[in-house]
Design a protein around this motif. Structure first.
Motif, PDB file in Angstrom:
ATOM      1  N   UNK A 106      -8.417  59.439  68.146  1.00  0.00           N
ATOM      2  CA  UNK A 106      -9.112  60.289  67.173  1.00  0.00           C
ATOM      3  C   UNK A 106      -9.203  61.742  67.635  1.00  0.00           C
ATOM      4  N   UNK A 107      -9.114  62.657  66.672  1.00  0.00           N
ATOM      5  CA  UNK A 107      -9.273  64.081  66.965  1.00  0.00           C
ATOM      6  C   UNK A 107     -10.718  64.465  66.672  1.00  0.00           C
ATOM      7  N   UNK A 108     -11.386  65.086  67.652  1.00  0.00           N
ATOM      8  CA  UNK A 108     -12.802  65.398  67.536  1.00  0.00           C
ATOM      9  C   UNK A 108     -13.015  66.873  67.193  1.00  0.00           C
ATOM     10  N   UNK A 109     -13.950  67.109  66.290  1.00  0.00           N
ATOM     11  CA  UNK A 109     -14.388  68.456  65.923  1.00  0.00           C
ATOM     12  C   UNK A 109     -13.283  69.244  65.196  1.00  0.00           C
ATOM     13  N   UNK A 110     -13.707  70.242  64.436  1.00  0.00           N
ATOM     14  CA  UNK A 110     -12.770  71.033  63.652  1.00  0.00           C
ATOM     15  C   UNK A 110     -12.461  72.392  64.278  1.00  0.00           C
ATOM     16  N   UNK A 111     -13.412  72.966  65.000  1.00  0.00           N
ATOM     17  CA  UNK A 111     -13.209  74.317  65.519  1.00  0.00           C
ATOM     18  C   UNK A 111     -14.094  74.539  66.746  1.00  0.00           C
ATOM     19  N   UNK A 112     -14.039  75.762  67.280  1.00  0.00           N
ATOM     20  CA  UNK A 112     -14.802  76.081  68.488  1.00  0.00           C
ATOM     21  C   UNK A 112     -16.296  75.896  68.275  1.00  0.00           C
ATOM     22  N   UNK A 113     -16.782  76.307  67.120  1.00  0.00           N
ATOM     23  CA  UNK A 113     -18.217  76.216  66.849  1.00  0.00           C
ATOM     24  C   UNK A 113     -18.683  74.761  66.874  1.00  0.00           C
ATOM     25  N   UNK A 114     -17.904  73.855  66.283  1.00  0.00           N
ATOM     26  CA  UNK A 114     -18.269  72.447  66.282  1.00  0.00           C
ATOM     27  C   UNK A 114     -18.230  71.867  67.697  1.00  0.00           C
ATOM     28  N   UNK A 115     -17.278  72.320  68.499  1.00  0.00           N
ATOM     29  CA  UNK A 115     -17.195  71.850  69.883  1.00  0.00           C
ATOM     30  C   UNK A 115     -18.442  72.252  70.652  1.00  0.00           C
ATOM     31  N   UNK A 116     -18.816  73.515  70.549  1.00  0.00           N
ATOM     32  CA  UNK A 116     -19.999  74.010  71.257  1.00  0.00           C
ATOM     33  C   UNK A 116     -21.243  73.249  70.806  1.00  0.00           C
ATOM     34  N   UNK A 117     -21.401  73.085  69.501  1.00  0.00           N
ATOM     35  CA  UNK A 117     -22.565  72.367  68.976  1.00  0.00           C
ATOM     36  C   UNK A 117     -22.598  70.930  69.472  1.00  0.00           C
ATOM     37  N   UNK A 118     -21.440  70.281  69.497  1.00  0.00           N
ATOM     38  CA  UNK A 118     -21.373  68.900  69.953  1.00  0.00           C
ATOM     39  C   UNK A 118     -21.784  68.740  71.405  1.00  0.00           C
ATOM     40  N   UNK A 119     -21.282  69.611  72.264  1.00  0.00           N
ATOM     41  CA  UNK A 119     -21.628  69.523  73.682  1.00  0.00           C
ATOM     42  C   UNK A 119     -23.091  69.882  73.924  1.00  0.00           C
ATOM     43  N   UNK A 120     -23.596  70.852  73.184  1.00  0.00           N
ATOM     44  CA  UNK A 120     -25.009  71.199  73.325  1.00  0.00           C
ATOM     45  C   UNK A 120     -25.890  70.044  72.862  1.00  0.00           C
ATOM     46  N   UNK A 121     -25.464  69.346  71.830  1.00  0.00           N
ATOM     47  CA  UNK A 121     -26.227  68.186  71.347  1.00  0.00           C
ATOM     48  C   UNK A 121     -26.300  67.103  72.423  1.00  0.00           C
ATOM     49  N   UNK A 122     -25.289  67.068  73.286  1.00  0.00           N
ATOM     50  CA  UNK A 122     -25.261  66.065  74.354  1.00  0.00           C
ATOM     51  C   UNK A 122     -26.038  66.504  75.593  1.00  0.00           C
ATOM     52  N   UNK A 123     -26.527  67.746  75.606  1.00  0.00           N
ATOM     53  CA  UNK A 123     -27.363  68.185  76.723  1.00  0.00           C
ATOM     54  C   UNK A 123     -26.779  69.271  77.596  1.00  0.00           C
ATOM     55  N   UNK A 124     -25.625  69.825  77.223  1.00  0.00           N
ATOM     56  CA  UNK A 124     -25.040  70.918  77.998  1.00  0.00           C
ATOM     57  C   UNK A 124     -25.534  72.252  77.435  1.00  0.00           C
ATOM     58  N   UNK A 125     -26.054  73.082  78.328  1.00  0.00           N
ATOM     59  CA  UNK A 125     -26.682  74.328  77.884  1.00  0.00           C
ATOM     60  C   UNK A 125     -25.664  75.442  77.642  1.00  0.00           C
ATOM     61  N   UNK A 126     -24.645  75.520  78.494  1.00  0.00           N
ATOM     62  CA  UNK A 126     -23.636  76.589  78.381  1.00  0.00           C
ATOM     63  C   UNK A 126     -22.268  75.951  78.206  1.00  0.00           C
ATOM     64  N   UNK A 127     -21.588  76.336  77.134  1.00  0.00           N
ATOM     65  CA  UNK A 127     -20.315  75.714  76.783  1.00  0.00           C
ATOM     66  C   UNK A 127     -19.278  76.798  76.514  1.00  0.00           C
ATOM     67  N   UNK A 128     -18.187  76.726  77.217  1.00  0.00           N
ATOM     68  CA  UNK A 128     -17.083  77.674  77.025  1.00  0.00           C
ATOM     69  C   UNK A 128     -15.855  76.896  76.557  1.00  0.00           C
ATOM     70  N   UNK A 129     -15.235  77.359  75.469  1.00  0.00           N
ATOM     71  CA  UNK A 129     -14.039  76.721  74.917  1.00  0.00           C
ATOM     72  C   UNK A 129     -12.845  77.614  75.223  1.00  0.00           C
ATOM     73  N   UNK A 130     -11.876  77.079  75.956  1.00  0.00           N
ATOM     74  CA  UNK A 130     -10.720  77.848  76.391  1.00  0.00           C
ATOM     75  C   UNK A 130      -9.462  77.347  75.711  1.00  0.00           C
TER      76      UNK A 130
END
Length: 284
Positions: free
Chosen positions: A233-257
């Motif tokens: 499965x492909x997760x999330x649609x864009x950078x914003x969704x990735x950041x939101x997803x990781x923050x929802x899991x408890x990560x405070x700072x998220x960088x998408x490269x």
């Protein structure tokens, strides 16, 4: 451990043999990391990968190198600039990263982990070559196990909690439905909160429907699923969704490269198309 959990995880290992051969082909791994099965699968898929590259500009090996070298670059920065001295690579498969980084940094403590069968194989490989010692070790882990000696909590408990740590997963995330992998990320974020500084490095393939080769990408995803006896499965649609997803899991700072944008600094040719893979650097 329930049978369902083992079955959900066991389909990942076949792809480790293929990527192990790719690392060797591109001078990232010693010959010891090559398996006959990996060589066979690479040869079997060569017409398909050649056709995807020539016809659509989709270079599977380029994607693998992009993610691998981008993670290497982030790990190098953590070691050289932030003083990280302990690293955990989960789902290590036949990755040569532990070998390369332990050779480069004599002070590094490197713990590799995978499902029991793959961990045993990796341990034998490293031991047979004389590379396994007190600072480079291999343990069994199942990321879906919530308790027991193969759980994530047990793995993290073996580390020095007074020192910073980097945890890596490569080639793992997209084998699981989002709900399952977010459960793992939540447990990981909780475990990493006990360290003075903790960084998680991983890669994923978002559902980039605007990509000019999206249809071909979906076909490739289905092929990967068949080859590994599972889904992809492909997760999330864009950078914003990735950041939101990781923050929802408890990560405070998220960088998408996007490794394709950094191809030059990674020692790779310029990408012909927008990148498909993203490397995530997340900190608690």
């Amino acid at each position: 451990m329930p049978e369902r959990v083992r079955a959900s995880s066991a389909h990942i290992s076949p792809s480790a043999h293929y990527t192990g051969y790719v690392w060797y082909r591109h001078r990232l791994a010693d010959p010891a990391f090559v398996t006959p099965f990996g060589r066979f699968v690479h040869k079997l898929l060569w017409p398909v990968t050649w056709g995807a590259r020539a016809g659509f500009g989709l270079d599977i090996e380029a994607f693998l190198l992009q993610r691998h070298l981008q993670i290497d670059a982030q790990l190098t920065e953590a070691i050289e600039r932030r003083g990280v001295r302990q690293v955990v690579e989960i789902a290590c498969g036949l990755s040569p990263r532990g070998r390369r980084f332990c050779s480069r940094y004599p002070e590094l403590q490197y713990l590799e982990a995978d499902l029991p069968a793959m961990a045993a194989r990796k341990r034998l490989l490293l031991h047979g070559e004389g590379w396994l010692d007190g600072r480079h070790q291999v343990r069994a882990v199942d990321i879906l196990a919530e308790r027991g000696n193969q759980s994530l909590a047990s793995l993290l408990a073996s580390l020095d909690h007074s020192q910073p740590v980097v945890v890596i997963t490569e080639g793992l995330v997209n084998y699981f439905p989002l709900e399952l992998i977010e459960g793992f990320w939540s447990r990981l974020a909780t475990g990493l909160s006990d360290f003075p500084e903790a960084t998680y490095l991983t890669e994923l393939y978002p559902d980039l429907r605007e990509h000019p080769r999206y249809r071909q990408l979906r076909w490739g995803v289905e092929l990967i699923g068949r080859l590994t006896r599972g889904s992809y499965p492909l997760h999330y649609r864009d950078h914003a969704e990735i950041v939101t997803g990781f923050q929802r899991c408890g990560f405070a700072r998220v960088q998408v490269l996007d490794p394709s944008a950094d191809a030059g600094s990674l020692g790779l040719p310029a990408a012909r198309l927008p990148g498909l893979v993203r490397v995530i650097q997340a900190q608690v």
